[in-house]
Design a protein around this motif. Sequence first.
Motif, PDB file in Angstrom:
ATOM      1  N   LEU A 191      19.753 -67.444 -54.193  1.00  0.00           N
ATOM      2  CA  LEU A 191      19.197 -68.432 -53.273  1.00  0.00           C
ATOM      3  C   LEU A 191      18.167 -69.310 -53.976  1.00  0.00           C
ATOM      4  O   LEU A 191      18.148 -70.526 -53.790  1.00  0.00           O
ATOM      5  CB  LEU A 191      18.578 -67.722 -52.071  1.00  0.00           C
ATOM      6  N   LEU A 192      17.341 -68.707 -54.788  1.00  0.00           N
ATOM      7  CA  LEU A 192      16.343 -69.465 -55.546  1.00  0.00           C
ATOM      8  C   LEU A 192      16.999 -70.445 -56.501  1.00  0.00           C
ATOM      9  O   LEU A 192      16.527 -71.577 -56.659  1.00  0.00           O
ATOM     10  CB  LEU A 192      15.448 -68.518 -56.359  1.00  0.00           C
ATOM     11  N   GLU A 193      18.057 -70.018 -57.158  1.00  0.00           N
ATOM     12  CA  GLU A 193      18.739 -70.873 -58.131  1.00  0.00           C
ATOM     13  C   GLU A 193      19.331 -72.118 -57.473  1.00  0.00           C
ATOM     14  O   GLU A 193      19.420 -73.172 -58.092  1.00  0.00           O
ATOM     15  CB  GLU A 193      19.804 -70.079 -58.872  1.00  0.00           C
ATOM     16  N   LYS A 194      19.724 -72.013 -56.206  1.00  0.00           N
ATOM     17  CA  LYS A 194      20.247 -73.173 -55.469  1.00  0.00           C
ATOM     18  C   LYS A 194      19.183 -74.254 -55.315  1.00  0.00           C
ATOM     19  O   LYS A 194      19.483 -75.425 -55.181  1.00  0.00           O
ATOM     20  CB  LYS A 194      20.740 -72.757 -54.084  1.00  0.00           C
ATOM     21  N   HIS A 195      17.908 -73.844 -55.317  1.00  0.00           N
ATOM     22  CA  HIS A 195      16.803 -74.785 -55.144  1.00  0.00           C
ATOM     23  C   HIS A 195      16.329 -75.370 -56.472  1.00  0.00           C
ATOM     24  O   HIS A 195      15.361 -76.121 -56.499  1.00  0.00           O
ATOM     25  CB  HIS A 195      15.619 -74.109 -54.438  1.00  0.00           C
ATOM     26  N   GLY A 196      16.980 -74.983 -57.557  1.00  0.00           N
ATOM     27  CA  GLY A 196      16.622 -75.551 -58.846  1.00  0.00           C
ATOM     28  C   GLY A 196      15.458 -74.866 -59.546  1.00  0.00           C
ATOM     29  O   GLY A 196      14.978 -75.347 -60.566  1.00  0.00           O
ATOM     30  N   GLY A 197      14.982 -73.769 -59.012  1.00  0.00           N
ATOM     31  CA  GLY A 197      13.938 -73.002 -59.689  1.00  0.00           C
ATOM     32  C   GLY A 197      12.568 -73.637 -59.720  1.00  0.00           C
ATOM     33  O   GLY A 197      11.772 -73.345 -60.602  1.00  0.00           O
ATOM     34  N   ALA A 244       4.185 -74.057 -47.703  1.00  0.00           N
ATOM     35  CA  ALA A 244       3.281 -73.159 -48.419  1.00  0.00           C
ATOM     36  C   ALA A 244       3.435 -73.361 -49.919  1.00  0.00           C
ATOM     37  O   ALA A 244       4.501 -73.773 -50.396  1.00  0.00           O
ATOM     38  CB  ALA A 244       3.557 -71.711 -48.064  1.00  0.00           C
ATOM     39  N   LEU A 245       2.364 -73.063 -50.623  1.00  0.00           N
ATOM     40  CA  LEU A 245       2.342 -73.161 -52.083  1.00  0.00           C
ATOM     41  C   LEU A 245       1.717 -71.899 -52.658  1.00  0.00           C
ATOM     42  O   LEU A 245       0.821 -71.311 -52.048  1.00  0.00           O
ATOM     43  CB  LEU A 245       1.511 -74.374 -52.526  1.00  0.00           C
ATOM     44  N   MET A 246       2.180 -71.525 -53.826  1.00  0.00           N
ATOM     45  CA  MET A 246       1.585 -70.376 -54.497  1.00  0.00           C
ATOM     46  C   MET A 246       0.304 -70.819 -55.189  1.00  0.00           C
ATOM     47  O   MET A 246       0.210 -71.942 -55.679  1.00  0.00           O
ATOM     48  CB  MET A 246       2.570 -69.794 -55.493  1.00  0.00           C
ATOM     49  N   VAL A 247      -0.675 -69.945 -55.209  1.00  0.00           N
ATOM     50  CA  VAL A 247      -1.931 -70.205 -55.901  1.00  0.00           C
ATOM     51  C   VAL A 247      -1.884 -69.380 -57.187  1.00  0.00           C
ATOM     52  O   VAL A 247      -1.741 -68.154 -57.139  1.00  0.00           O
ATOM     53  CB  VAL A 247      -3.154 -69.823 -55.043  1.00  0.00           C
ATOM     54  N   MET A 248      -1.972 -70.082 -58.307  1.00  0.00           N
ATOM     55  CA  MET A 248      -1.813 -69.432 -59.613  1.00  0.00           C
ATOM     56  C   MET A 248      -3.051 -69.666 -60.464  1.00  0.00           C
ATOM     57  O   MET A 248      -3.658 -70.735 -60.403  1.00  0.00           O
ATOM     58  CB  MET A 248      -0.594 -70.006 -60.338  1.00  0.00           C
ATOM     59  N   GLU A 249      -3.357 -68.652 -61.258  1.00  0.00           N
ATOM     60  CA  GLU A 249      -4.468 -68.765 -62.196  1.00  0.00           C
ATOM     61  C   GLU A 249      -4.028 -68.103 -63.500  1.00  0.00           C
ATOM     62  O   GLU A 249      -3.696 -66.909 -63.505  1.00  0.00           O
ATOM     63  CB  GLU A 249      -5.709 -68.071 -61.631  1.00  0.00           C
ATOM     64  N   GLY A 250      -3.991 -68.907 -64.560  1.00  0.00           N
ATOM     65  CA  GLY A 250      -3.543 -68.369 -65.838  1.00  0.00           C
ATOM     66  C   GLY A 250      -2.118 -67.847 -65.798  1.00  0.00           C
ATOM     67  O   GLY A 250      -1.802 -66.851 -66.441  1.00  0.00           O
ATOM     68  N   PRO A 293       6.978 -65.049 -52.046  1.00  0.00           N
ATOM     69  CA  PRO A 293       7.155 -65.276 -53.489  1.00  0.00           C
ATOM     70  C   PRO A 293       8.120 -64.258 -54.095  1.00  0.00           C
ATOM     71  O   PRO A 293       8.158 -63.097 -53.679  1.00  0.00           O
ATOM     72  CB  PRO A 293       5.746 -65.082 -54.059  1.00  0.00           C
ATOM     73  N   VAL A 294       8.878 -64.734 -55.071  1.00  0.00           N
ATOM     74  CA  VAL A 294       9.813 -63.884 -55.796  1.00  0.00           C
ATOM     75  C   VAL A 294       9.283 -63.757 -57.217  1.00  0.00           C
ATOM     76  O   VAL A 294       9.066 -64.767 -57.896  1.00  0.00           O
ATOM     77  CB  VAL A 294      11.233 -64.489 -55.807  1.00  0.00           C
ATOM     78  N   LEU A 313       9.035 -66.445 -60.159  1.00  0.00           N
ATOM     79  CA  LEU A 313      10.303 -67.165 -60.211  1.00  0.00           C
ATOM     80  C   LEU A 313      10.398 -68.275 -59.172  1.00  0.00           C
ATOM     81  O   LEU A 313      11.145 -69.224 -59.351  1.00  0.00           O
ATOM     82  CB  LEU A 313      11.461 -66.186 -60.018  1.00  0.00           C
ATOM     83  N   GLY A 314       9.675 -68.137 -58.079  1.00  0.00           N
ATOM     84  CA  GLY A 314       9.734 -69.131 -57.015  1.00  0.00           C
ATOM     85  C   GLY A 314       9.316 -68.522 -55.696  1.00  0.00           C
ATOM     86  O   GLY A 314       8.810 -67.403 -55.649  1.00  0.00           O
ATOM     87  N   MET A 315       9.558 -69.271 -54.636  1.00  0.00           N
ATOM     88  CA  MET A 315       9.207 -68.783 -53.310  1.00  0.00           C
ATOM     89  C   MET A 315      10.303 -69.198 -52.334  1.00  0.00           C
ATOM     90  O   MET A 315      10.805 -70.320 -52.385  1.00  0.00           O
ATOM     91  CB  MET A 315       7.855 -69.358 -52.859  1.00  0.00           C
TER      92      MET A 315
END
Length: 142
Positions: free
Chosen positions: A7-13, A38-44, A105-106, A113-115
């Motif tokens: 499913l994630l790959e269909k969205h282009g990653g 929604a968005l993931m919050v990432m640090e480093g 999130p995955v 990898l994505g959400m």
Amino acid sequence: MRPILELLEKHGGSVWSLNPEDSVYQALEMLAECNVGALMVMEGGKLIGVFSERDYTRKIALAGLSSKDTKVKDIMTSQVLTVGPKANTQDCMALMSQKKIRHLPVVDGAKVLGMISIRDLMDDIIKDHEQTISQLQTYITS
């Protein structure tokens, strides 16, 4: 039941993310640009939270705070549930329903990898059912 990675790959990653130091206003702009809820919050490179429209409405709008003066890290959801790439769509749907969340999130180990969203899952389930119906109709009429 297919693996969620398909499913994630269909969205282009795409991995759309924010920095915890970004303002909530910047986060809202990015939600609008990406047309997501929604968005993931990432640090480093590490997932530390999720920022959603729900976070904004409940923790900024209803609290009377300023989205330009508040940082994402102050209102993000930091207790993030994740799934691995081999999780299937039905298990993800059950988890999201049970925990009353709309975005998941995955991750593969430490790599994000994505959400996926509840809408992604629903669209996939509907497509699956439509295929099954079509196959049954073909079988019945042949």
